[in-house]
Every structure is written in C-alpha cells, then in structure tokens.
Design an enzyme around this catalytic site. Structure first.
Site, PDB file in Angstrom:
ATOM      1  N   GLU A  77       0.968  -1.291   0.119  1.00 57.79           N
ATOM      2  CA  GLU A  77       0.211  -0.023  -0.064  1.00 57.79           C
ATOM      3  C   GLU A  77       0.842   1.082  -0.006  1.00 57.79           C
ATOM      4  O   GLU A  77       2.120   1.469   0.649  1.00 57.79           O
ATOM      5  CB  GLU A  77      -0.919   0.043   1.230  1.00 57.79           C
ATOM      6  CG  GLU A  77      -1.948  -1.044   1.085  1.00 57.79           C
ATOM      7  CD  GLU A  77      -2.995  -1.141   2.184  1.00 57.79           C
ATOM      8  OE1 GLU A  77      -4.322  -1.320   2.008  1.00 57.79           O
ATOM      9  OE2 GLU A  77      -2.672  -0.716   3.296  1.00 57.79           O
ATOM     10  N   CYS A 121       3.177   8.724   0.920  1.00 55.91           N
ATOM     11  CA  CYS A 121       3.826   7.818   2.017  1.00 55.91           C
ATOM     12  C   CYS A 121       4.266   6.551   1.415  1.00 55.91           C
ATOM     13  O   CYS A 121       3.275   5.671   0.988  1.00 55.91           O
ATOM     14  CB  CYS A 121       2.905   7.727   2.997  1.00 55.91           C
ATOM     15  SG  CYS A 121       3.041   6.693   4.393  1.00 55.91           S
ATOM     16  N   CYS A 139       5.802  -3.704  16.281  1.00 57.59           N
ATOM     17  CA  CYS A 139       5.277  -2.869  17.242  1.00 57.59           C
ATOM     18  C   CYS A 139       3.831  -3.023  17.704  1.00 57.59           C
ATOM     19  O   CYS A 139       2.927  -3.526  16.472  1.00 57.59           O
ATOM     20  CB  CYS A 139       5.304  -1.348  16.437  1.00 57.59           C
ATOM     21  SG  CYS A 139       6.948  -0.526  16.199  1.00 57.59           S
ATOM     22  N   CYS A 190       0.621  -1.395  15.418  1.00 57.24           N
ATOM     23  CA  CYS A 190       0.652  -1.106  14.033  1.00 57.24           C
ATOM     24  C   CYS A 190       0.184  -2.322  13.184  1.00 57.24           C
ATOM     25  O   CYS A 190       0.383  -3.448  13.635  1.00 57.24           O
ATOM     26  CB  CYS A 190       2.096  -0.580  13.724  1.00 57.24           C
ATOM     27  SG  CYS A 190       2.416  -0.418  11.961  1.00 57.24           S
ATOM     28  N   GLU A 237      10.557  -1.092   7.923  1.00 55.56           N
ATOM     29  CA  GLU A 237      11.350  -0.408   8.441  1.00 55.56           C
ATOM     30  C   GLU A 237      12.533   0.110   7.602  1.00 55.56           C
ATOM     31  O   GLU A 237      13.014  -0.653   6.959  1.00 55.56           O
ATOM     32  CB  GLU A 237      11.856  -1.217   9.564  1.00 55.56           C
ATOM     33  CG  GLU A 237      12.929  -0.642  10.480  1.00 55.56           C
ATOM     34  CD  GLU A 237      13.008   0.866  10.833  1.00 55.56           C
ATOM     35  OE1 GLU A 237      12.056   1.183  11.446  1.00 55.56           O
ATOM     36  OE2 GLU A 237      13.733   1.584  10.652  1.00 55.56           O
ATOM     37  N   SER A 265      10.546   7.043  15.780  1.00 57.30           N
ATOM     38  CA  SER A 265       9.178   6.630  16.444  1.00 57.30           C
ATOM     39  C   SER A 265       9.671   6.482  17.957  1.00 57.30           C
ATOM     40  O   SER A 265      10.112   5.427  18.283  1.00 57.30           O
ATOM     41  CB  SER A 265       8.846   5.463  15.908  1.00 57.30           C
ATOM     42  OG  SER A 265       8.440   5.792  14.612  1.00 57.30           O
ATOM     43  N   CYS A 270      -1.850   6.729   9.866  1.00 57.31           N
ATOM     44  CA  CYS A 270      -0.658   6.067  10.363  1.00 57.31           C
ATOM     45  C   CYS A 270      -1.075   4.743  10.929  1.00 57.31           C
ATOM     46  O   CYS A 270      -1.777   4.709  11.996  1.00 57.31           O
ATOM     47  CB  CYS A 270       0.043   6.906  11.730  1.00 57.31           C
ATOM     48  SG  CYS A 270       0.392   8.500  10.836  1.00 57.31           S
TER      49      CYS A 270
HETATM   50  N1  SAH Z   1       9.019   1.618  10.660  1.00 56.13           N
HETATM   51  C1  SAH Z   1       8.939   2.924  10.699  1.00 56.13           C
HETATM   52  C2  SAH Z   1       7.981   3.653   9.500  1.00 56.13           C
HETATM   53  C3  SAH Z   1       6.605   3.183   9.508  1.00 56.13           C
HETATM   54  S1  SAH Z   1       5.355   3.880  10.460  1.00 56.13           S
HETATM   55  C4  SAH Z   1       8.699   3.445  11.879  1.00 56.13           C
HETATM   56  O1  SAH Z   1       8.508   2.797  12.774  1.00 56.13           O
HETATM   57  O2  SAH Z   1       8.960   4.775  12.170  1.00 56.13           O
HETATM   58  C5  SAH Z   1       5.255   5.487  10.460  1.00 56.13           C
HETATM   59  C6  SAH Z   1       5.010   6.109  11.772  1.00 56.13           C
HETATM   60  O3  SAH Z   1       3.336   5.574  12.200  1.00 56.13           O
HETATM   61  C7  SAH Z   1       5.439   5.490  12.941  1.00 56.13           C
HETATM   62  O4  SAH Z   1       5.920   6.653  13.755  1.00 56.13           O
HETATM   63  C8  SAH Z   1       4.792   4.544  13.665  1.00 56.13           C
HETATM   64  O5  SAH Z   1       5.191   4.350  14.832  1.00 56.13           O
HETATM   65  C9  SAH Z   1       3.289   5.308  13.635  1.00 56.13           C
HETATM   66  N2  SAH Z   1       2.324   4.418  13.906  1.00 56.13           N
HETATM   67  C10 SAH Z   1       2.456   2.910  13.675  1.00 56.13           C
HETATM   68  N3  SAH Z   1       1.197   2.518  13.965  1.00 56.13           N
HETATM   69  C11 SAH Z   1       0.295   3.360  14.498  1.00 56.13           C
HETATM   70  C12 SAH Z   1      -1.021   3.454  14.865  1.00 56.13           C
HETATM   71  N4  SAH Z   1      -1.703   2.520  14.986  1.00 56.13           N
HETATM   72  N5  SAH Z   1      -1.424   4.974  15.278  1.00 56.13           N
HETATM   73  C13 SAH Z   1      -0.509   6.192  14.951  1.00 56.13           C
HETATM   74  N6  SAH Z   1       0.521   6.047  14.736  1.00 56.13           N
HETATM   75  C14 SAH Z   1       1.120   4.687  14.200  1.00 56.13           C
END
Ligand code: SAH
Length: 340
Positions: free
Chosen positions: A90, A103, A114, A117, A158, A212, A331
């Site tokens: 996506e 994005c 995480c 996520c 990542e 993050s 996000c």
């Molecule tokens: N792997 C990378 C980039 C992908 S996510 C990272 O971890 O930074 C992009 C951003 O969205 C990151 O800050 C991640 O922590 C955040 N994110 C992931 N799941 C989320 C959620 N359910 N709600 C809000 N932010 C989220």
C-alpha cells in the site's frame, strides 16, 4: 531480469557501458524514465530501434498495476499496488497546502512487531528494491497526472532495515536530471535501529530523520515496541544526539498517544527531560486503534494538554492531522496483502 529503475544515474551509466553503449545514453534513458515518465522502452524515441531492443533484452521496466484505489473524504488516496511477484503493498497520497506528499512502503511486511501497528503481525516477505520504492511515486504521479513534492518513508516496513535500497532510492529521487525531489522534502521514519542511525548521519544526505519514540521509559517502550529490547532508550537518545552533532540537523520525534498508556502529564514531563537541549520537533499522533489492538486513542483534551505542556517548556510540538482514517490509510493502518 534487472529492473532499470533500480539504478541511480551513476550506476546506470556503468550498466549501459557494460552492454557496449556510450554512457550518455544512460542520461537519455534516465530522462525518459523520470522526466518524461514513459512506461516502455518503445517510447524512448531518440534511441535507435536496435538499442531499444537491446535494452528490452537486458532490463525490465517495473510498472505497477493499481489493484485497488480508495479515496478519503479528505482527499487522501490509498493505492494497492501489484508488485509483480504475487504480493501487494500500500502507498498513500496526501494533499497538503504546500503540495502532494506520498507515503511509501519500503518492505513487504515488517519485522519490527510494534504492538499498535497494523503492518505488524503478518509475515515479513522481503525488502522492496530501490526501483520498487521509486515506482510507487511514478505510478501515483501517472494516476493523478500531477507531480509529487514530498516523500515520507512511513508506509509498510522499517526503512532502515532496508538501508541500502532506501538510500539508493533517495539518490534516484534526488537527481536534478530526474524526479528532482530535494532531500529536504524526504523524511525517513525509524523505529530506532541505532547502528543505521549512525550510518545515515555519515551519509551526507539532507533528508529529515523521524524517530518513532512513543514512550519515555524502557518499560513502556519495550511493551509497545520490541525493538527497544535491542536498542534501549538511552542508546537511542545517544544516537539521536550524535546524529544532530554530526549533521547539524533537527530530528523529528513521533509520539503516538494512547489512552491511559503514555498520554498523561507525567509522560509529558519525562519527554521534556529526555529531549532537553536537543534541536527537535515533536509530532504527536493520535493513535489509530488497530483490529484486536489494546491501544486506543487518547481524548482530544489529553492530546491538547500534552502538546501545550511541551510547548510551554520550549519544545515545539504539533498534532499530526489524521488523514485518510476512513479508508484505513492513516498512520499504522497499512498492511501488506497476499495475492496468491
Ligand atoms: N517503521 C517505521 C516507519 C513506519 S510507520 C517506523 O517505525 O518509524 C510511520 C509512523 O506511524 C511511525 O511513527 C509509527 O510508529 C506510527 N504508527 C504506527 N502504527 C500507528 C498507529 N496505530 N497509530 C498511530 N501511529 C502509528
């Protein structure tokens, strides 16, 4: 077959010389791909027919098909692309007043795990190649008949776990003879792979680094992000401070606010002491609840209080607009799909 979009201009020159052609041909091909944005070697009409045939024999041009496109009431678009190997990823396009931001995904799946996520939980398949990262931009530009001005590596995956391909993709996007997206308009977001943060600091690329963070102590952070067990907050913050020293650039910290988890005044206080003296910006993200996830969004009241507290202590904090949540494009809502 080799994907022609995997090469930055310098490497493409070498490839073209290797097939017995003059290196300036690479500049012509690069222009066709990233300025004229053609999708076939047949369209490169300042190259001889013979050369076009030779290119077809040696290279593929990866063009993603759109499997699905959804549009949010706020104008955000989410694309599901066929990456040509039975998998799909996506990509999201957001409209801001300063331009269009894409994005992009950097991997098919994610290993980081995480807990909040949606990209987690489904098996990691593989890294995306540089060409597959760049193709997300080209395919969206083609669909919307417009130019993209900003790129954020905040889709699936990542980015620092696919370091070489991501850096090479940035070199391709950056090139003034091609897409010409300035590094200042590109952000890499990481869950905190400390050694790669040092690599990036020494890369001499002007892109923005987002971390993050999401929690201010190891107990809470490890519970949300298993990567913290490998690189804890102390190591991460040291790497961030060193990054700022080496690059003289400001870091952006992402902090997703989850109700009764990391959103009270005590957390805000700890965050202030953690970030003291750093040139940085805090991006507060109202957490998006995922299916079966235990974290839920903080109340608006708490989010605003949290921001105001940071601002009152001299830390610039803004609340990220929630774009595309009605189409699961916000996000943490992206996931990889299996077509087979
Ligand atoms: N792997 C990378 C980039 C992908 S996510 C990272 O971890 O930074 C992009 C951003 O969205 C990151 O800050 C991640 O922590 C955040 N994110 C992931 N799941 C989320 C959620 N359910 N709600 C809000 N932010 C989220």
């Amino acid at each position: 077959m080799k994907n022609i979009k995997d090469y930055n201009l310098e490497d493409l020159k070498k490839e073209i010389v290797n097939i017995g052609e003059k290196s300036y041909r690479a500049e012509q091909i690069f222009k066709w791909l990233y300025v004229d944005k053609v999708t076939s070697f047949d369209d490169m009409n300042n190259l001889s027919l013979e050369l076009r045939e030779k290119l077809k024999m040696n290279f593929s041009i990866c063009n993603f098909d759109i499997l699905k496109k959804q549009e949010s009431s706020d104008g955000t678009k989410k694309y599901l692309f066929d990456v040509l190997d039975g998998n799909a990823i996506e990509t999201v396009l957001m409209e801001y007043h300063h331009g269009k931001t894409i994005c992009v995904s950097s991997q098919i799946g994610c290993k980081m795990g995480c807990k909040f996520c949606a990209s987690t939980g489904i098996k990691f398949i593989r890294n995306l190649s540089s060409g597959e990262i760049v193709e997300q931009i080209l395919a969206v530009e083609q669909d919307t008949k417009s130019n993209i001005s900003n790129v954020v590596f905040m889709g699936i995956g990542e980015p620092l776990d696919n370091y070489d391909n991501v850096i090479n993709a940035i070199r391709i996007m950056n090139n003034p003879k091609g897409l010409n997206i300035g590094a200042r308009h590109i952000s890499i977001s990481t869950s905190g792979l400390v050694p790669r943060i040092y690599d990036l600091a020494n890369e001499n690329i002007q892109c923005t680094l987002s971390i993050s963070l999401h929690a201010t102590n190891n107990e809470k952070r490890s519970e949300m992000m298993p990567v913290n067990l490998r690189y804890n907050i102390e190591e991460l913050m040291k790497a961030c401070k060193d990054y700022i020293k080496i690059t003289n650039k400001r870091i952006s910290f992402e902090y997703a606010l989850a109700k009764d988890n990391n959103d009270n005044l005590q957390d805000a206080k700890e965050l202030v002491s953690l970030l003291k003296g750093m040139i940085c910006h805090v991006n507060l993200i109202p957490i998006n609840k995922i299916e079966n996830g235990k974290f839920t969004k903080s109340t608006n009241e708490n989010i605003i209080k949290f921001r105001d507290y940071l601002n009152s202590k001299g830390i610039v904090a803004t609340i990220r607009r929630e774009l595309g949540s009605d189409i699961d494009a916000a996000c943490g809502q992206l996931r990889r799909k299996n077509l087979k």
